[in-house]
Design a protein around this motif. Sequence first.
Motif, short mmCIF file in Angstrom:
data_model
loop_
_atom_site.label_atom_id
_atom_site.label_comp_id
_atom_site.label_asym_id
_atom_site.label_seq_id
_atom_site.Cartn_x
_atom_site.Cartn_y
_atom_site.Cartn_z
N TYR A 41 -56.77 -48.97 -39.48
CA TYR A 41 -56.62 -49.02 -38.07
C TYR A 41 -57.56 -48.20 -37.44
O TYR A 41 -58.00 -47.51 -37.90
CB TYR A 41 -55.26 -48.72 -37.84
CG TYR A 41 -54.79 -47.81 -38.71
CD1 TYR A 41 -53.54 -48.15 -39.79
CD2 TYR A 41 -55.12 -46.44 -39.29
CE1 TYR A 41 -53.22 -47.51 -40.94
CE2 TYR A 41 -54.65 -45.89 -40.08
CZ TYR A 41 -53.79 -46.07 -40.93
OH TYR A 41 -53.43 -45.43 -42.06
N VAL A 42 -57.71 -48.69 -36.18
CA VAL A 42 -58.99 -48.01 -35.47
C VAL A 42 -58.49 -47.94 -33.86
O VAL A 42 -57.94 -48.92 -33.31
CB VAL A 42 -60.08 -48.56 -35.46
CG1 VAL A 42 -60.29 -50.06 -34.88
CG2 VAL A 42 -61.43 -47.72 -34.95
N THR B 92 -65.61 -48.97 -43.01
CA THR B 92 -64.82 -47.65 -43.09
C THR B 92 -63.83 -47.69 -44.07
O THR B 92 -63.14 -46.54 -44.33
CB THR B 92 -64.63 -47.01 -41.63
OG1 THR B 92 -63.78 -48.17 -41.01
CG2 THR B 92 -65.90 -47.14 -40.96
N LEU C 188 -63.83 -52.18 -39.63
CA LEU C 188 -62.67 -51.70 -40.28
C LEU C 188 -63.10 -51.91 -41.86
O LEU C 188 -62.69 -51.03 -42.74
CB LEU C 188 -61.41 -52.59 -40.13
CG LEU C 188 -60.93 -52.52 -38.71
CD1 LEU C 188 -59.57 -53.45 -38.45
CD2 LEU C 188 -59.99 -51.08 -38.91
N VAL D 271 -61.92 -39.39 -36.74
CA VAL D 271 -61.37 -40.78 -36.57
C VAL D 271 -62.54 -41.90 -36.19
O VAL D 271 -63.20 -41.36 -35.39
CB VAL D 271 -60.30 -40.70 -35.63
CG1 VAL D 271 -59.67 -42.30 -35.62
CG2 VAL D 271 -59.16 -39.57 -35.98
N GLN D 272 -62.49 -42.74 -36.74
CA GLN D 272 -63.55 -43.77 -36.30
C GLN D 272 -62.97 -44.58 -35.19
O GLN D 272 -61.74 -44.93 -34.92
CB GLN D 272 -63.55 -44.89 -37.47
CG GLN D 272 -64.64 -45.88 -36.98
CD GLN D 272 -66.06 -45.39 -37.20
OE1 GLN D 272 -66.55 -44.86 -37.88
NE2 GLN D 272 -66.68 -45.72 -35.79
N LEU D 273 -63.73 -44.67 -34.14
CA LEU D 273 -63.36 -45.37 -32.90
C LEU D 273 -64.23 -46.68 -32.59
O LEU D 273 -65.10 -46.95 -32.96
CB LEU D 273 -63.69 -44.39 -31.60
CG LEU D 273 -62.96 -42.89 -31.50
CD1 LEU D 273 -63.51 -41.95 -30.59
CD2 LEU D 273 -61.54 -43.14 -31.70
#
Length: 120
Positions: free
Chosen positions: A95-96, A91, A88, A72-74
């Motif tokens: 949602y992030v 990638t 956003l 997951v991208q944070l």
Amino acid sequence: IRYDVRALPVVDDNNEVIGLVSYKEVSAAKMRLINKQEKRLRQIEKAVADRRKLPEDRPLESAVKGWMKQKVQLAEASLTMAEVEQLLLETDVGYVPVVAEGTKQLVGMVARTDLLRQHR
């Protein structure tokens, strides 16, 4: 009450982000469950037709960990909206999860729709 929730972060006991569940993952998990149910029915029908012992009854459900998105991208809470928007877009996610600076401690979520509202 109905909420327009398209993704939820998954956290561990320390409130650290370990994954993300979106509508996409839920849909895929639902399809896998339907396929398992159909396979189980075919196995039972075959066992009955062949007069064999019925297959072992195992639970069909699985834990969230088995079907959540784990990579997951944070976004750190200190990022500007412009930086989050760029993240956003780069990638290609909708949602992030937002985490505290230098940690994986969840503090919120940002979605593309939040950015669209910001630009109004």
